[in-house]
Design a protein around this motif. Structure first.
Motif, short mmCIF file in Angstrom:
data_model
loop_
_atom_site.label_atom_id
_atom_site.label_comp_id
_atom_site.label_asym_id
_atom_site.label_seq_id
_atom_site.Cartn_x
_atom_site.Cartn_y
_atom_site.Cartn_z
N GLN B 258 0.82 -1.21 0.15
CA GLN B 258 -0.16 -0.23 -0.02
C GLN B 258 0.79 1.37 0.13
OE1 GLN B 258 -2.52 -0.18 3.35
NE2 GLN B 258 -3.60 1.74 2.92
N ALA B 259 1.89 1.21 0.81
CA ALA B 259 2.80 2.40 0.75
C ALA B 259 3.54 2.53 -0.40
CB ALA B 259 3.85 2.15 1.91
N VAL B 260 4.11 1.74 -1.01
CA VAL B 260 4.75 1.66 -2.49
C VAL B 260 3.89 2.12 -3.69
CG1 VAL B 260 5.89 0.38 -4.28
CG2 VAL B 260 6.66 -0.19 -1.91
N ALA B 261 2.40 1.82 -3.40
CA ALA B 261 1.57 2.48 -4.24
C ALA B 261 1.70 3.87 -3.91
CB ALA B 261 0.49 1.86 -4.41
N ALA B 262 1.43 4.45 -2.86
CA ALA B 262 1.40 5.85 -2.56
C ALA B 262 2.62 6.59 -2.82
CB ALA B 262 1.06 5.81 -1.04
N TRP B 263 3.79 6.16 -2.53
CA TRP B 263 5.11 6.51 -2.80
C TRP B 263 5.37 6.89 -4.28
CZ3 TRP B 263 8.20 2.79 1.23
CH2 TRP B 263 7.53 3.10 2.14
N SER B 264 4.65 6.11 -5.05
CA SER B 264 5.09 6.02 -6.38
C SER B 264 4.59 7.46 -7.23
CB SER B 264 4.75 4.78 -7.20
OG SER B 264 3.25 4.88 -7.21
N GLU B 265 3.64 8.05 -6.26
CA GLU B 265 3.13 9.36 -6.83
C GLU B 265 4.01 10.34 -6.24
OE1 GLU B 265 0.13 9.48 -8.57
OE2 GLU B 265 0.44 7.42 -8.58
N LEU B 266 4.95 10.01 -5.66
CA LEU B 266 5.78 11.34 -5.02
C LEU B 266 6.84 11.85 -5.93
CD1 LEU B 266 5.82 10.06 -1.27
CD2 LEU B 266 4.71 11.84 -1.97
N HIS B 267 6.51 12.27 -7.05
CA HIS B 267 7.59 13.11 -7.78
C HIS B 267 6.61 14.32 -8.59
CE1 HIS B 267 5.34 11.25 -10.77
NE2 HIS B 267 5.35 10.13 -10.41
N SER B 268 7.51 15.33 -8.86
CA SER B 268 6.77 16.51 -9.52
C SER B 268 6.16 15.78 -10.73
CB SER B 268 7.60 17.50 -9.88
OG SER B 268 8.25 18.09 -8.60
#
Lengths: 209, 470
Positions: B258-268
């Motif tokens: 779940q965390a990895v899915a959310a983290w993959s959005e963390l870029h400009s």
């Protein structure tokens, strides 16, 4: 925290850019577990000399000139307070007696720390600051009046320089407020935010992982 | 509507409320505590009869004051000892987890939190230390605060803040052999100046940044503060995720996914707009050496020390003149002619395993110059030290005449016994060359770990790109 409204005082000039927090208060004085008593170590490396194993005042350093003994306003150059986040820097400045610092720019963390300690930071243009350095040099015992409610620096000759100010910081300084008490008035909002985050991002909570 | 920057995403996901005057109450996910900037915060809580808001959000370690020799003998300096003991007592009293001085996980706070998985992407991370920017390498919003704010976070889990402007530093191309993240960030600071990032949050991006390991990205973000920015950050990618997988405090199982899915959005976002942008070409960056008393006073190894007389800006000219007087250097001297008394390899900037590998690769089979009194290697954490020893790096250093020490901040700021004597000159992998930073009257030149190791062997600065490895 002492409230800040209007201050009229002697101005001490410190004519160098990028005065860092290591220069304001060197590391050997960070070992204290108190907030008080750091004023005697302010600008330690510039202010004192070693002579026959003893520490003596460096006569070359500006704050050691008797004329600035009662200075409460520091005039400085750009990027004052850069470097470390040590709050010991504003603690030392405040304990020494400085209530306001005028410069073209200040480092971000230092600026935040000053607000927490009732020190007013005044940003004037580089030209205005340059002019004030000339005035201080030309007029021994040069004084300024700082009016925080009006956001103005006033000279004795009635020249006025207005300065920008974060409204929240102004309110805090004018009233000498403690943040924690104010923040805890929002306890409900913080709890609600936290509960929502526990649902949407449980990995941020160690007890949930 | 333009897309969002990484900073926008991190900021917006932590807003608890916004006041009418625009001040934002920002939620803090992780606070790191150390012995120097926390005692007065705990006293404040105690005086007001307050508890910590969320104990599990905090983690503590002693790093600034700890000795780097014979740890078991304790701390000799009574004031240093009092600070470390005070941290132990405060953590016990308030129930905060601490990696104590004898814990194998102890180390520099900015090294151990990522190493343990205590820093995760998408977090807000604060610490009473300006080098907290380091944690932005993992796609977190991380910044240094003062002690009053440390107390505020302990008591409320929040901070009052205003959003900074956004600045993107884009680095194209590929770094040359022997050129590292440290050289990249020194070159960036040389270009921007130490106040160039004031009021901004910096995102480091571009092919040369993406090519860096997480360790290299930490070196880059670590020195964002030396460009004036409270925070530096790099977007999350596969390198970030790989780094975090299996770390002791990282999530596992379903929550990891779940965390990895959310983290993959963390870029400009591709169409995000920044308030300012600076561009560099990695291929143009050579190994860097600072020559003055501010990190912006930096040049490439082949250069000579600039002449203040050639500087038109009078304030800058005076700054350079004062710096050269303090450093006891003459204008137009080649940087490679500068000889060293001491060498320090360590600090939250450059004491991770790949830094030690780079230094060891240079030192291997060579001998420290006789003119260099001490070359000191101080790992960033107990685990970095153990890893280096498992790889035999400690032997390489010791055989080359370097000292192999216990982890801590050490001679980056000389709060413990490791310091320069007045007039001594040091090649240092740390982050600040301020007057007296490494000891009153000491003179610091900032360089990469490989450049520091090469300087220890040659006795003066050399271009590590010309080094013949043994």
């Amino acid at each position: 925290m002492e409230a800040f409204t209007v201050l009229e005082a002697i101005v001490a000039p410190l004519d160098r850019p990028n005065v860092d927090t290591d220069a304001i208060i060197p590391k050997q004085f960070l070992k204290t577990i108190e907030r008080q008593g750091l004023g005697k170590h302010l600008f330690d490396a510039w202010r004192y000399l070693e002579q026959d194993g003893k520490q003596v005042d460096n006569p070359e350093f500006i704050l050691n000139q008797p004329i600035y003994a009662d200075a409460r306003i520091l005039l400085a150059r750009e990027n004052f307070g850069c470097g470390s986040s040590r709050e010991h820097a504003p603690w030392a400045l405040a304990d020494y007696g400085f209530r306001a610092i005028i410069a073209p720019s200040f480092a971000d963390i230092f600026a935040n720390n000053c607000v927490q300690n009732g020190i007013l930071l005044i940003r004037l243009s580089a030209d205005e600051v340059d002019h004030l350095f000339h005035e201080v040099a030309a007029n021994p015992g040069y004084r300024l009046r700082i009016d925080l409610p009006a956001q103005e620096v006033q000279t004795m000759g009635d020249n006025r320089y207005s300065f920008p100010m974060d409204p929240g910081h102004k309110h805090k300084l004018l009233n000498g407020l403690d943040d924690i008490q104010l923040t805890l008035q929002h306890e409900g909002a913080i709890r609600a935010y936290e509960a929502a985050r526990r649902q949407s991002a449980p990995w941020l909570f160690r007890d949930a992982v | 509507m333009a897309g969002k920057t990484l900073y926008d995403k991190l900021w917006e996901s932590h807003v608890v409320l916004t006041e009418a005057d625009g001040a934002v109450l920002l939620y803090i996910d992780r606070q790191l505590l150390h012995e120097v900037t926390s005692p007065q915060a705990f006293s404040g809580l105690r005086a007001a009869g307050r508890k910590a808001w969320r104990i599990d959000a905090n983690i503590a370690t002693a790093d600034h004051n700890v000795p780097t020799t014979d740890r078991a003998a304790g701390i000799v300096d009574p004031t240093s000892r009092l600070q470390v003991d005070t941290l132990d007592q405060n953590c016990a009293e308030f129930g905060i987890e601490e990696f104590g001085m004898l814990d194998p996980r102890q180390g520099i706070v900015h090294v151990i939190a990522p190493e343990q998985g205590l820093t995760l992407p998408g977090m807000t991370v604060v610490c009473g230390d300006s080098h907290t920017a380091t944690h932005g390498a993992l796609g977190a919003l991380a910044f240094g605060i003062g002690t009053t704010e440390v107390e505020h976070v302990l008591a409320t889990q929040c901070l009052w803040a205003r959003k900074s402007k956004s600045l993107r530093v884009w680095v194209d191309g590929e770094l040359g052999r022997g050129v590292t993240a440290k050289d990249m960030v020194l070159a960036i600071i040389g270009k921007m100046g130490t106040a160039g990032g004031t009021g901004y949050a910096i995102e480091f991006a571009g092919p040369a940044v993406q090519a860096l390991s997480v360790e290299g990205r930490m070196t880059l973000c670590n020195m964002a503060i030396e460009a004036g920015a409270r925070s530096g950050m790099v977007g999350v990618d596969a390198i970030t995720i790989d780094y975090l997988r299996g770390r002791p405090y990282a999530p596992v199982g379903r929550i990891w996914d779940q965390a990895v899915a959310a983290w993959s959005e963390l870029h400009s976002d591709a169409d995000a707009r920044f308030d300012a942008e600076i561009r560099l070409h990695a291929a143009d960056i050579a190994p860097q050496v600072t020559w003055g008393t501010s990190p912006e006073m930096v040049a490439e190894i082949s250069a000579t020390i600039p002449d203040p007389a050639q500087e038109a800006d009078m304030v800058r000219r005076k700054g350079w003149t004062d710096a050269l007087a303090y450093m006891d250097l003459q204008a137009n001297t080649p940087l490679s002619a500068i000889t060293l008394d001491k060498v320090f390899i360590g600090s939250c900037t450059n004491a991770r395993i790949e830094d030690l590998r780079a230094a060891a690769a240079v030192a291997k089979g060579h001998q420290k110059a006789a003119s260099v009194k001490v070359a000191m290697v101080v790992p960033g954490s107990g685990l970095v030290k153990a890893q280096a020893e498992a790889e035999g790096l400690d032997k390489i250093f010791k055989e080359a005449g370097f000292e192999w020490r216990e982890p801590g901040c050490s001679m980056c700021l000389a709060m413990n016994a490791d310091r320069l004597e007045p007039g001594e000159r040091c090649a240092s992998t740390s982050n600040r060359n301020f007057e007296g930073r490494q000891g009153a009257g000491g003179r610091t030149h900032l360089v990469s770990p490989a450049m520091a190791a090469a300087a220890a062997i040659a006795g003066h600065f050399v271009d590590v790109r010309d080094w013949s490895a043994k």
